[in-house]
Design an enzyme around this catalytic site. Structure first.
Site, PDB file in Angstrom:
ATOM      1  N   GLU A 186       0.827  -1.213   0.000  1.00  9.89           N
ATOM      2  CA  GLU A 186       0.000   0.000   0.000  1.00  9.89           C
ATOM      3  C   GLU A 186       0.857   1.257   0.000  1.00  9.89           C
ATOM      4  OE1 GLU A 186      -2.562  -1.036  -1.101  1.00  9.89           O
ATOM      5  OE2 GLU A 186      -4.159  -0.606   0.335  1.00  9.89           O
ATOM      6  N   THR A 211      -5.866   6.513  -6.213  1.00 12.27           N
ATOM      7  CA  THR A 211      -5.906   6.695  -4.751  1.00 12.27           C
ATOM      8  C   THR A 211      -4.972   7.819  -4.305  1.00 12.27           C
ATOM      9  OG1 THR A 211      -6.424   4.373  -4.450  1.00 12.27           O
ATOM     10  CG2 THR A 211      -5.562   5.513  -2.526  1.00 12.27           C
TER      11      THR A 211
HETATM   12  N1  HSE Z   1      -8.347   4.947   3.442  1.00 11.70           N
HETATM   13  C1  HSE Z   1      -7.839   4.953   2.111  1.00 11.70           C
HETATM   14  C2  HSE Z   1      -8.280   6.246   1.433  1.00 11.70           C
HETATM   15  C3  HSE Z   1      -8.347   3.776   1.352  1.00 11.70           C
HETATM   16  O1  HSE Z   1      -9.465   6.561   1.528  1.00 11.70           O
HETATM   17  O2  HSE Z   1      -7.458   6.901   0.817  1.00 11.70           O
HETATM   18  C4  HSE Z   1      -7.844   3.737  -0.056  1.00 11.70           C
HETATM   19  O3  HSE Z   1      -8.259   2.557  -0.660  1.00 11.70           O
END
Ligand code: HSE
Length: 309
Positions: A130, A183
């Site tokens: 991640e 993201t």
């Molecule tokens: N918590 C993270 C975000 C999850 O919202 O950026 C991303 O998949």
């Protein structure tokens, strides 16, 4: 054991009020991986399916390889593996695609090596994937993917992850519109500070959601599925957001918000039929703004990754 085949599920992160601290796993979609021991050290990705040629086979730059390399490094092992990855979910969808690959990789290699580490101990390695994918090692996709169920991350340093019981009849609907949100970009647009007023509202909802899930109090769950901090900023990335959310609530959903960083949207409902109806209503709303979408309906997946063979 010379080879192993593993499935790792998609996940819904944030769950409205719990940015970076809540997530749950669903039954489908998910990633499949086949791992084979090889004589020479290193992680070699030999094949990737379902990514339309977009993912690199360089193991140091693909989350499936990154989690395994971090694991092998920590174990000081020169075990070599070859990897086949089947992406059975869309990329950049808000369904935890990078997390599913990370988890599939590290779970599979731990099984292949005779399980020297516990499932919980694998979390930091999956988080490295991640870090590479989004710039932050957030755990709200990898933790529920790895542990199954609904997960709360109380603390990142030290890592403190809690599994929360959920009502048996709780069903999730995910609607994935055919657009993509990166993201990293969706994190970069967020404000770095929030008002005391919004923080208090959000904390109340976080507490309410946990209590509602543990007590099977659907009204409390419904009242708590509210995000006053992240959703108002990110909603602009999803055409038709207000219409889709409105459609979900009108169709009987307990609540509806963005799945992870989006663009998928999720809703929770108190039975499968409602969850299906909610999905159809959300899809119609996306169609109304000329966006095609896919619907997934699932219970809360309690298993996490599983060995398929
Ligand atoms: N918590 C993270 C975000 C999850 O919202 O950026 C991303 O998949």
């Amino acid at each position: 054991m010379e080879s192993i085949k593993v499935f790792a599920p998609a996940t819904v992160a944030n769950v409205a009020c719990g940015f970076d601290i809540f997530g749950f796993a669903v039954d489908n979609p998910g990633d499949e991986i086949i791992l084979r021991k090889k004589a020479t050290p290193g992680v070699e990705i030999t094949k990737i399916e379902g990514d339309n040629g977009r993912l690199t086979r360089d193991a140091a730059k693909n989350t499936v390889g990154i989690s395994m390399l971090a694991y092998l490094h920590r174990l000081n092992s020169d075990q070599g593996v070859s990897v086949e990855l089947k992406k059975k979910m869309p990329l950049g969808s808000g369904l935890g695609s990078s997390a599913a690959s990370s988890v599939a990789g590290v779970f599979a290699i731990n099984e292949l090596m005779g399980r020297p580490l516990s499932q919980r101990d694998l979390l930091p390695f999956a988080m490295e994937g991640e870090r590479f994918a989004s710039g932050t090692p957030h755990a709200d996709n990898v933790a529920p993917c790895l542990l199954g169920g609904f997960v709360a991350i109380r603390s990142y340093t030290p890592l403190d992850v809690i599994k929360i019981d959920t009502p048996k009849d709780l069903f999730a609907t995910i609607v994935h519109p055919q657009i993509e949100v990166n993201t990293r970009d969706a994190r970069n647009i967020l404000r770095k500070e929030t008002s005391l007023k919004n923080t208090i509202t959000q904390m109340g909802n976080v507490a309410g959601l946990i209590a509602g899930l543990m007590k099977s109090d659907y009204d409390l769950i419904s009242r708590s599925l509210v995000d006053v901090i992240i959703e108002p900023v990110r909603a602009i990335l999803i055409p038709g957001f207000d219409e889709v959310k409105g459609a979900a609530l009108n169709a009987g959903a307990l609540g509806c918000s963005i799945s992870g960083a989006g663009p998928s949207m999720f809703a929770l409902s108190r039975d499968r039929d409602t969850a299906k109806r909610v999905g159809e209503a959300m899809q119609r709303a996306f169609t109304g703004v000329q966006i095609e979408s896919e619907i997934y309906v699932s219970s809360i997946n309690q298993d996490g990754p599983v060995v398929l063979g």
